[in-house]
Motif scaffolding. Structure first.
Motif, PDB file in Angstrom:
ATOM      1  N   SER A  12      28.777   2.193  53.871  1.00 40.63           N
ATOM      2  CA  SER A  12      27.383   2.612  53.791  1.00 40.63           C
ATOM      3  C   SER A  12      26.438   1.485  54.167  1.00 40.63           C
ATOM      4  O   SER A  12      25.477   1.696  54.893  1.00 40.63           O
ATOM      5  CB  SER A  12      27.045   3.108  52.383  1.00 40.63           C
ATOM      6  OG  SER A  12      27.754   4.286  52.121  1.00 40.63           O
ATOM      7  N   GLU A  13      26.710   0.299  53.702  1.00 43.28           N
ATOM      8  CA  GLU A  13      25.847  -0.836  54.021  1.00 43.28           C
ATOM      9  C   GLU A  13      25.903  -1.156  55.508  1.00 43.28           C
ATOM     10  O   GLU A  13      24.882  -1.396  56.140  1.00 43.28           O
ATOM     11  CB  GLU A  13      26.247  -2.063  53.200  1.00 43.28           C
ATOM     12  CG  GLU A  13      25.335  -3.246  53.396  1.00 43.28           C
ATOM     13  CD  GLU A  13      23.902  -2.998  52.954  1.00 43.28           C
ATOM     14  OE1 GLU A  13      22.993  -3.638  53.519  1.00 43.28           O
ATOM     15  OE2 GLU A  13      23.678  -2.158  52.073  1.00 43.28           O
ATOM     16  N   LEU A  19      25.482  19.963  50.627  1.00 39.31           N
ATOM     17  CA  LEU A  19      25.774  18.701  49.950  1.00 39.31           C
ATOM     18  C   LEU A  19      24.742  17.636  50.305  1.00 39.31           C
ATOM     19  O   LEU A  19      24.305  16.871  49.446  1.00 39.31           O
ATOM     20  CB  LEU A  19      27.184  18.226  50.315  1.00 39.31           C
ATOM     21  CG  LEU A  19      27.699  16.991  49.605  1.00 39.31           C
ATOM     22  CD1 LEU A  19      27.700  17.184  48.092  1.00 39.31           C
ATOM     23  CD2 LEU A  19      29.098  16.671  50.084  1.00 39.31           C
ATOM     24  N   VAL A  20      24.332  17.609  51.567  1.00 39.70           N
ATOM     25  CA  VAL A  20      23.310  16.655  52.004  1.00 39.70           C
ATOM     26  C   VAL A  20      21.995  16.933  51.291  1.00 39.70           C
ATOM     27  O   VAL A  20      21.340  16.022  50.778  1.00 39.70           O
ATOM     28  CB  VAL A  20      23.129  16.693  53.541  1.00 39.70           C
ATOM     29  CG1 VAL A  20      21.950  15.842  53.970  1.00 39.70           C
ATOM     30  CG2 VAL A  20      24.403  16.242  54.237  1.00 39.70           C
ATOM     31  N   VAL A  21      21.606  18.209  51.216  1.00 48.14           N
ATOM     32  CA  VAL A  21      20.360  18.578  50.530  1.00 48.14           C
ATOM     33  C   VAL A  21      20.434  18.196  49.057  1.00 48.14           C
ATOM     34  O   VAL A  21      19.487  17.632  48.505  1.00 48.14           O
ATOM     35  CB  VAL A  21      20.064  20.083  50.703  1.00 48.14           C
ATOM     36  CG1 VAL A  21      18.896  20.512  49.829  1.00 48.14           C
ATOM     37  CG2 VAL A  21      19.779  20.411  52.165  1.00 48.14           C
ATOM     38  N   LEU A  34      23.849  11.064  54.798  1.00 48.75           N
ATOM     39  CA  LEU A  34      25.132  11.188  55.495  1.00 48.75           C
ATOM     40  C   LEU A  34      25.928   9.888  55.419  1.00 48.75           C
ATOM     41  O   LEU A  34      27.154   9.918  55.250  1.00 48.75           O
ATOM     42  CB  LEU A  34      24.910  11.603  56.946  1.00 48.75           C
ATOM     43  CG  LEU A  34      24.505  13.060  57.134  1.00 48.75           C
ATOM     44  CD1 LEU A  34      24.025  13.297  58.557  1.00 48.75           C
ATOM     45  CD2 LEU A  34      25.659  13.987  56.785  1.00 48.75           C
ATOM     46  N   LEU A  35      25.256   8.761  55.536  1.00 46.71           N
ATOM     47  CA  LEU A  35      25.954   7.483  55.401  1.00 46.71           C
ATOM     48  C   LEU A  35      26.531   7.322  53.999  1.00 46.71           C
ATOM     49  O   LEU A  35      27.664   6.876  53.836  1.00 46.71           O
ATOM     50  CB  LEU A  35      25.013   6.322  55.725  1.00 46.71           C
ATOM     51  CG  LEU A  35      24.665   6.156  57.193  1.00 46.71           C
ATOM     52  CD1 LEU A  35      23.560   5.113  57.356  1.00 46.71           C
ATOM     53  CD2 LEU A  35      25.889   5.765  57.997  1.00 46.71           C
ATOM     54  N   ASP A  36      25.754   7.694  52.989  1.00 45.47           N
ATOM     55  CA  ASP A  36      26.236   7.616  51.610  1.00 45.47           C
ATOM     56  C   ASP A  36      27.441   8.526  51.389  1.00 45.47           C
ATOM     57  O   ASP A  36      28.314   8.228  50.580  1.00 45.47           O
ATOM     58  CB  ASP A  36      25.136   8.007  50.622  1.00 45.47           C
ATOM     59  CG  ASP A  36      24.041   6.973  50.500  1.00 45.47           C
ATOM     60  OD1 ASP A  36      24.232   5.832  50.964  1.00 45.47           O
ATOM     61  OD2 ASP A  36      22.972   7.313  49.941  1.00 45.47           O
ATOM     62  N   LEU A  37      27.459   9.663  52.102  1.00 44.71           N
ATOM     63  CA  LEU A  37      28.512  10.662  51.922  1.00 44.71           C
ATOM     64  C   LEU A  37      29.694  10.461  52.870  1.00 44.71           C
ATOM     65  O   LEU A  37      30.539  11.336  52.998  1.00 44.71           O
ATOM     66  CB  LEU A  37      27.916  12.068  52.098  1.00 44.71           C
ATOM     67  CG  LEU A  37      26.867  12.456  51.053  1.00 44.71           C
ATOM     68  CD1 LEU A  37      26.135  13.722  51.459  1.00 44.71           C
ATOM     69  CD2 LEU A  37      27.517  12.610  49.681  1.00 44.71           C
ATOM     70  N   GLY A  38      29.731   9.332  53.541  1.00 44.92           N
ATOM     71  CA  GLY A  38      30.880   9.016  54.378  1.00 44.92           C
ATOM     72  C   GLY A  38      30.719   9.366  55.846  1.00 44.92           C
ATOM     73  O   GLY A  38      31.675   9.298  56.602  1.00 44.92           O
ATOM     74  N   GLY A  39      29.538   9.782  56.260  1.00 43.13           N
ATOM     75  CA  GLY A  39      29.297  10.021  57.682  1.00 43.13           C
ATOM     76  C   GLY A  39      29.183  11.478  58.072  1.00 43.13           C
ATOM     77  O   GLY A  39      28.586  11.801  59.081  1.00 43.13           O
ATOM     78  N   ALA A  40      29.756  12.372  57.274  1.00 45.24           N
ATOM     79  CA  ALA A  40      29.675  13.797  57.574  1.00 45.24           C
ATOM     80  C   ALA A  40      29.733  14.579  56.270  1.00 45.24           C
ATOM     81  O   ALA A  40      30.448  14.188  55.347  1.00 45.24           O
ATOM     82  CB  ALA A  40      30.816  14.222  58.488  1.00 45.24           C
TER      83      ALA A  40
END
Length: 88
Positions: free
Chosen positions: A4-5, A43-45, A32-38
């Motif tokens: 993520s960083e 889930l994003v909302v 998306l970055l926090d959630l691994g890219g996809a």
């Protein structure tokens, strides 16, 4: 440095050359970055709502994020555009 960083730093560098005009698109990219890219749209909302301190996202919030993402994808479909986000 975690994924993520590293992704955030890459996004910050990319933002220098690519204009992300809508701040909602930035929130979506960070989520998306926090959630691994996809991740699935719901889930994003939910992740963005949690970061904003909202327990359950409203329909207006869902619609606003979906419209921002759709507008970004429409603009990013140009062959010269940097495709930071896309819908599979």
């Amino acid at each position: 440095m975690g994924w993520s960083e590293a992704g955030r730093r890459g996004l910050e560098r990319a933002a220098g050359g690519v204009a992300i005009l809508n701040p909602l698109v930035g929130e979506i990219a960070e989520a998306l970055l926090d959630l691994g890219g996809a991740a699935h749209r719901d889930l994003v909302v939910a992740h963005i709502a949690k970061r904003r301190g909202v327990y359950r996202p409203s329909e207006a919030m869902r619609r606003e994020l979906d419209e921002a993402f759709a507008a970004y994808c429409l603009d990013a479909s140009h062959p010269r555009a940097a495709n930071l986000l896309h819908r599979p």
